[in-house]
Design a protein around this motif. Structure first.
Motif, PDB file in Angstrom:
ATOM      1  N   UNK A  62      52.292  39.604  49.523  1.00 55.09           N
ATOM      2  CA  UNK A  62      52.361  40.542  48.410  1.00 55.09           C
ATOM      3  C   UNK A  62      51.028  40.638  47.676  1.00 55.09           C
ATOM      4  N   UNK A  63      50.434  39.478  47.396  1.00 59.44           N
ATOM      5  CA  UNK A  63      49.139  39.450  46.707  1.00 59.44           C
ATOM      6  C   UNK A  63      48.038  40.047  47.581  1.00 59.44           C
ATOM      7  N   UNK A  64      48.109  39.763  48.887  1.00 57.46           N
ATOM      8  CA  UNK A  64      47.102  40.289  49.813  1.00 57.46           C
ATOM      9  C   UNK A  64      47.144  41.813  49.842  1.00 57.46           C
ATOM     10  N   UNK A  65      48.352  42.374  49.945  1.00 58.89           N
ATOM     11  CA  UNK A  65      48.498  43.836  49.994  1.00 58.89           C
ATOM     12  C   UNK A  65      47.961  44.470  48.721  1.00 58.89           C
ATOM     13  N   UNK A  66      48.219  43.852  47.593  1.00 62.67           N
ATOM     14  CA  UNK A  66      47.721  44.373  46.319  1.00 62.67           C
ATOM     15  C   UNK A  66      46.195  44.460  46.317  1.00 62.67           C
ATOM     16  N   UNK A  67      45.536  43.400  46.804  1.00 61.76           N
ATOM     17  CA  UNK A  67      44.068  43.394  46.833  1.00 61.76           C
ATOM     18  C   UNK A  67      43.530  44.378  47.863  1.00 61.76           C
TER      19      UNK A  67
END
Length: 488
Positions: free
Chosen positions: A131-136
Motif C-alpha cells: 500500500x505504501x509502495x503504491x502511494x509513493x
C-alpha cells in the motif's frame, strides 16, 4: 518469488544519477567522489566499512549548496546503499531530508523528485508494504507524466514497480494491467529510451531488459496461477528470450523462467517434464550458486500456491523438492525452519494437518538431510495433542534415522532426536521402548560431556519420572540419587 534484479533496476537508477557527479574544483566534491567510489567498492565485502565511507560522504554532501543538483545526486547514491543493505528506515530518512528542497527544482531536474519518490516506494515494497509502495510510485508517476509525458522511460519502470506492489496486496487484476501498460510503453516506437544495462548502466532514466523480462515473468506466473496456460506460455517465451539474449542461459534471470516453465508443466499434467527441467536446474546450481536461490524459492512458491488451492498433493511434492534442493547447499543463508513455518502457517487450521501429512509422505525417505530433520521435527510437534501418536512416533523415527546418517549413531547431536522419539513412545503408551531410548540418550550424553554434567542429570531425572509413574519407585530413587551426584 525472488526474481534476480527485481529491485536492481531501482538501485541502478539511483547509482546512475550519482555517477553524473562531475569533477569540480571544490575540494569537498573531489573528496565526496572518492568516498562514494570507495564505499561502493566495499559493498558486499565489508558492509560496516562501506557504511563508514557513506556516512563520511554525507558530511561532504551537506557542504554542497542545496541549489546544486550534485547535492541530490550524492544523496541518491547513499540512499541506494541503504536500500541495498535493507536499512529501509535509514534510506527513507535520507529521502525525506533530500525531499525538503527538491520540490523547488524545475525543468529536467524535476526528475530527481520522481526518483526520490520511486526510491521511497522501493523501500516500502521490499518491506512488504504494498500500500505504501503504491502511494509513493503514484506520486512519482504523476511527476513524470505531468513534466515529461507518457513515453518517458521512467514511466514504464513505474508501471512495472506498481505491478509488483499490487501483487503484494494480492490485487492480481490490477497487477496484470500495470505490467501490460509498462510493456506497451517499452515496446512503443515513441518510447524515449531503452538500455541494455548489464552492470551499472549508461542511460540515467530508463528501465533495462531485466525490468522487461521481470514483467513477462510476472504475467506468465499470473496466467499460470489462473490456469490460462496459453497466455502463460506466451509470456514465458517472450521473457525467457529476453533473459537468454541479454543475460545468458547460466544467469539467475533465465533460470527463473526455467523454473516457471516447470510449474507450467505441472499444470499441464506433465510431471516428468517438470522434474526433468528442475533436475537440470539443480545440477546447474551445484556449480553456480547464484541459481540455487531461484530453485529453492520456486518450491516455496509452489507450496504457497498449493495452500491457496488447498492441493495437499502438490504441497507435499513442493516441500519434498524444497528440502532436497536446500540440502544441496545447507550453508545457503536461509532459515529452513522459519520458511517452513511461514508456508504451513498460512494454511487454515482445518487444512494444516492435511498439508503436513501429505508433505511427510513425500519427504519420508527422499530428503534425508539437515533440512529434512527440521521438517520431521515440525511435523512431530504439530501432532501434539491430536491423539495421532503412531504418526508422531513415525515422524520422530525419521528424524532419528536422518540424524544418525548425518552425524553417526553416538554423536551428541543425535541425543535430541532420541529424546523426542522417547516422548512420542510415552504418549503412545509404549513405555518399554521409551525407557530404552532414555538409556540411549543418557549414554550418548555421558560419552559427549561426562557423567557430571547438568544435561546428563536432566536426562536421568526424566527417566526417573517415567519409572516412578510406572511403579518402579526404587529404581527411580536410585537414578535420582545418581543424578544429584552429577549436579555437585
Amino acid at each position: 518469488m525472488w526474481f534476480p534484479g527485481m529491485t536492481r533496476s531501482i538501485l541502478l537508477l539511483l547509482f546512475c544519477c550519482a555517477l553524473s557527479l562531475s569533477a569540480a574544483e571544490k575540494a569537498d566534491i573531489k573528496l565526496l567522489d572518492q568516498l562514494l567510489k570507495e564505499g561502493f567498492a566495499l559493498e558486499g565485502r565489508d558492509s560496516e566499512a562501506a557504511d563508514v565511507k557513506y556516512k563520511a560522504a554525507l558530511i561532504e554532501i551537506e557542504k554542497i549548496d542545496k541549489a546544486d543538483s550534485r547535492y541530490y545526486q550524492g544523496f541518491l547514491q547513499v540512499i541506494g546503499f541503504y536500500l541495498r543493505s535493507q536499512k529501509f528506515q535509514v534510506a527513507r530518512d535520507l529521502i525525506n531530508r533530500s525531499m525538503q528542497t527538491v520540490t523547488e527544482f524545475r525543468g529536467k531536474r524535476r526528475v530527481y523528485a520522481a526518483v526520490l519518490e520511486l526510491a521511497t516506494g522501493a523501500s516500502w515494497e521490499q518491506e512488504g508494504r504494498g500500500d505504501k509502495a503504491i502511494e509513493a510510485y503514484s506520486k512519482s508517476q504523476q511527476i513524470i507524466q505531468t513534466q515529461f509525458g507518457k513515453y518517458h522511460p521512467l514511466n514504464a519502470l513505474l508501471f512495472f514497480r506498481t505491478g509488483r506492489a499490487q501483487l503484494l496486496l494480492k490485487q492480481k487484476d490490477l497487477a496484470e494491467r500495470s505490467f501490460k501498460q509498462g510493456l506497451e510503453l517499452a515496446e512503443s516506437p515513441y518510447f524515449e529510451g531503452f538500455s541494455n544495462r548489464t552492470e551499472w548502466g549508461v542511460n540515467e532514466y530508463s528501465p533495462n531488459y531485466m525490468d522487461v523480462a521481470m514483467a513477462h515473468f510476472e504475467l506468465s506466473r499470473l496466467y499460470a496461477i489462473q490456469k490460462e496456460t496459453d497466455l502463460a506460455l506466451k509470456h514465458y517465451e517472450k521473457g525467457s528470450k529476453v533473459a537468454k539474449n541479454n543475460f545468458g542461459k547460466e544467469s539467475p534471470a533465465y533460470s527463473s523462467f526455467e523454473s516457471l516453465r516447470a510449474y507450467i508443466h505441472i499444470l499441464q499434467g506433465d510431471h516428468a517434464a517438470a522434474m526433468a527441467r528442475l533436475d537440470e536446474l539443480i545440477r546447474k546450481a551445484e556449480t553456480n550458486e547464484k541459481i540455487l536461490p531461484v530453485v529453492i524459492d520456486l518450491f516455496v512458491w509452489w507450496g504457497n500456491q498449493a495452500i491457496e488451492r488447498e492441493d495437499a498433493e502438490l504441497f507435499g511434492k513442493a516441500m519434498a523438492e524444497y528440502l532436497s534442493a536446500h540440502s544441496r547447499n545447507p550453508e545457503w543463508n536461509v532459515s529452513t525452519e522459519d520458511q517452513i513455518m511461514r508456508m504451513v502457517g498460512s494454511a487454515s487450521p482445518r487444512m494444516k494437518p492435511v498439508f503436513l501429512e501429505a508433505a511427510f509422505k513425500s519427504v519420508k525417505g527422499k530428503a534425508g538431510s539437515l533440512p529434512a530433520m527440521t521438517f520431521y521435527r515440525i511435523y512431530g510437534q504439530a501432532l501434539e495433542g491430536t491423539g495421532k501418536y503412531d504418526q508422531m512416533v513415525e515422524a520422530y523415527s525419521q528424524l532419528l534415522a536422518t540424524a544418525e546418517r548425518e552425524f553417526g549413531s553416538e554423536h551428541k547431536n543425535v541425543a535430541g532426536a532420541v529424546k523426542l522419539l522417547a516422548s512420542a513412545h510415552v504418549k503412545a503408551k509404549q513405555i518399554d521402548r521409551a525407557l530404552a531410548l532414555c538409556d540411549r540418550e543418557i549414554a550418548i550424553l555421558i560419552k559427549a560431556f561426562g557423567e557430571k554434567d547438568s544435561r546428563v542429570a536432566n536426562a536421568m531425572e526424566n527417566k526417573a519420572d517415567l519409572l516412578e509413574k510406572n511403579g518402579n519407585e526404587a529404581e527411580a530413587k536410585s537414578l535420582r540419587e545418581r543424578a544429584a551426584k552429577g549436579r555437585i
